[in-house]
Scaffold this active site. Structure first.
Site, PDB file in Angstrom:
ATOM      1  N   ASN A 187     -12.060  37.331  -9.437  1.00  0.00           N
ATOM      2  CA  ASN A 187     -12.557  38.333  -8.495  1.00  0.00           C
ATOM      3  C   ASN A 187     -14.035  38.586  -8.806  1.00  0.00           C
ATOM      4  O   ASN A 187     -14.370  39.115  -9.850  1.00  0.00           O
ATOM      5  CB  ASN A 187     -11.724  39.613  -8.679  1.00  0.00           C
ATOM      6  CG  ASN A 187     -12.195  40.762  -7.810  1.00  0.00           C
ATOM      7  OD1 ASN A 187     -13.325  40.777  -7.320  1.00  0.00           O
ATOM      8  ND2 ASN A 187     -11.341  41.745  -7.639  1.00  0.00           N
ATOM      9  N   CYS A 199     -16.665  45.673  -3.532  1.00  0.00           N
ATOM     10  CA  CYS A 199     -16.149  44.415  -2.993  1.00  0.00           C
ATOM     11  C   CYS A 199     -16.320  44.320  -1.478  1.00  0.00           C
ATOM     12  O   CYS A 199     -16.072  43.271  -0.888  1.00  0.00           O
ATOM     13  CB  CYS A 199     -14.677  44.252  -3.366  1.00  0.00           C
ATOM     14  SG  CYS A 199     -14.420  44.355  -5.138  1.00  0.00           S
ATOM     15  N   HIS A 259     -11.632  39.157   0.911  1.00  0.00           N
ATOM     16  CA  HIS A 259     -12.193  39.327  -0.432  1.00  0.00           C
ATOM     17  C   HIS A 259     -11.196  38.742  -1.429  1.00  0.00           C
ATOM     18  O   HIS A 259      -9.982  38.996  -1.339  1.00  0.00           O
ATOM     19  CB  HIS A 259     -12.429  40.817  -0.705  1.00  0.00           C
ATOM     20  CG  HIS A 259     -12.592  41.129  -2.152  1.00  0.00           C
ATOM     21  ND1 HIS A 259     -13.475  40.445  -2.957  1.00  0.00           N
ATOM     22  CD2 HIS A 259     -11.968  42.037  -2.960  1.00  0.00           C
ATOM     23  CE1 HIS A 259     -13.386  40.922  -4.188  1.00  0.00           C
ATOM     24  NE2 HIS A 259     -12.475  41.878  -4.209  1.00  0.00           N
TER      25      HIS A 259
END
Lengths: 337, 82
Positions: A293, A123, A262
């Site tokens: 996500n 990420c 993020h």
């Protein structure tokens, strides 16, 4: 003899010139997730803030989504794709490691014969790619670089794991980075904490399939995480990293227009904003609500949506921070394209 | 100087009030964080971090899951504070 070598000549600074995103056409609601786990829409929303996510179909490959996002980023940057000298793709969900998928994407976007390679930083991948691109441009190895974050995390989702089944989404985000006369990408604060590498991981190596003809007892690899440990690290350790990125860029929180963390989980985002003490006027990206996500893709996707919806505008100052598997992280301050 | 049991309970009540919005008088020793006080697993991390700062104590992730009730947390902090 030691010959005199000419130094390379780069641009004094670099900036993001254009951003583009691709979200798969299929929208998956919590009702569909609930077919496989014993949970509720209310529970999923309260723990993650996620209402819907996009899951890719068979045609929406890592390459296809990347090409779509890149085309938009290149058009927004106003350059000819042939001017791109480097293509950097960050992904953990392209399952054929050789050749690097960046080479196919570079060819399909019309970039000619640029340097093209994949990176794996989970990420944090977008920040890693952006930092590499800036370095190449300032050092002189590239004039324009294409940075792509792309994931098909639905392929690495255990539909029966009630802690993660609702979390992940698919998509691609891309930016074109090019030369600038003023600083528009700040110093990157980045790193990794390998002593916590087990906190977010793929459950099994692909090696588990080697030499087997009967794989009926093998649970397909998926991403798993230690929720509380990751939450603590993401909120409290990453708030310090975000603050350091502001300090090193010489930007006060009051001068900030946008915060694009993020898009891991709304609870992490909310708690991070509180811990950082960001002023009310700062627009916070909350794309996770409808995108889930998407790991390396989440920051450019959120950036693209903020600009497209008018919540942010070109020239705004944004703090971006990626964090995840590794545990790797990268934060920097950028001027939005 | 180390905090007393009463001071820790009072401090935790203020933290839980701040994070979960539960009235401080409802935060009693026998109350379960998740079942009685609307503190889910993620809020619990926020409670723990706030308690660490307030009482100068370290509560590792592996120990957090053993802190079911307010009393568990008070005992842990009493035992581990400097």
């Amino acid at each position: 003899m030691t010959a005199k070598i000419k130094p390379s000549q780069g641009s004094p600074y670099a900036r993001i010139l254009g951003v583009g995103g691709y979200r798969p056409t299929r929208v998956v609601g919590n009702d569909e997730i609930l077919k496989h786990i014993d949970s509720s829409d209310e529970w999923i929303r309260s723990r993650s803030g996620i209402a819907t996510r996009h899951w890719a179909g068979p045609e929406e490959t890592v390459a296809m989504m990347s090409v779509e996002a890149s085309g938009k980023a290149i058009a927004a940057a106003g350059i000819d794709p042939a001017q791109i000298d480097a293509v950097i793709v960050s992904t953990v969900s392209h399952f054929k490691q050789t050749p690097a998928i960046a080479t196919e994407i570079a060819d399909r976007v019309g970039a000619g014969k640029p340097a093209a390679f994949d990176i794996s930083a989970g990420c944090a991948g977008f920040g890693y790619g952006l930092t590499l691109a800036k370095g190449l441009i300032v050092e002189g190895s590239a004039e324009y670089a294409l940075v792509i974050g792309v994931e098909r995390l639905s392929d690495l989702t255990d539909l029966e794991d009630r802690a993660t089944a609702f979390l992940f989404g698919d998509g691609a985000g891309a930016v074109v980075v090019g030369p600038a006369q003023e600083p528009a990408i700040g110093p990157t604060v980045w790193g990794s904490e390998g002593d916590k590498a087990e906190a977010i991981k793929q459950t099994e190596s692909w090696e588990i399939y080697r030499g087997r003809t009967d794989v009926s007892d093998v649970r397909y690899p998926a991403i798993t995480q230690e929720g509380q440990a990751v939450f603590r690290w993401a909120v409290f350790e990453m708030a310090k990293v975000a603050q350091e990125a502001l300090d090193r860029a010489g930007v006060r929180a009051d001068d900030l227009d946008v915060f694009i963390p993020h898009q891991a989980n709304m609870r992490i985002i909310d708690s991070m904003v509180k811990t950082l003490g960001l002023p009310e006027h700062v627009t916070v990206a909350r794309d996770v609500a409808t995108t889930g996500n998407t790991s390396a893709a989440s920051i450019p996707l959120a950036m693209e949506r903020l600009l497209a919806t008018g919540q942010a505008k070109s020239g705004d100052t944004a703090l971006v921070i990626g964090f995840g598997a590794g545990l790797a992280y990268a934060a920097t301050v950028v001027t939005l394209p | 100087m180390a905090a007393t049991e009463a001071e820790i309970t009072e401090g935790l009540a203020e933290i839980v009030n701040e994070i979960a919005g539960i009235p401080t008088e409802d935060v009693k020793s026998e109350k379960s964080f998740t079942d009685d006080l609307d503190v889910d697993s993620l809020s619990m991390v926020e409670v723990v971090v706030a308690a660490e700062e307030r009482f100068d104590v370290k509560i590792p992730d592996d120990d957090v899951k053993n802190l079911k009730t307010v009393g568990d947390a008070v005992s842990y902090i009493l035992k581990h504070q400097d």
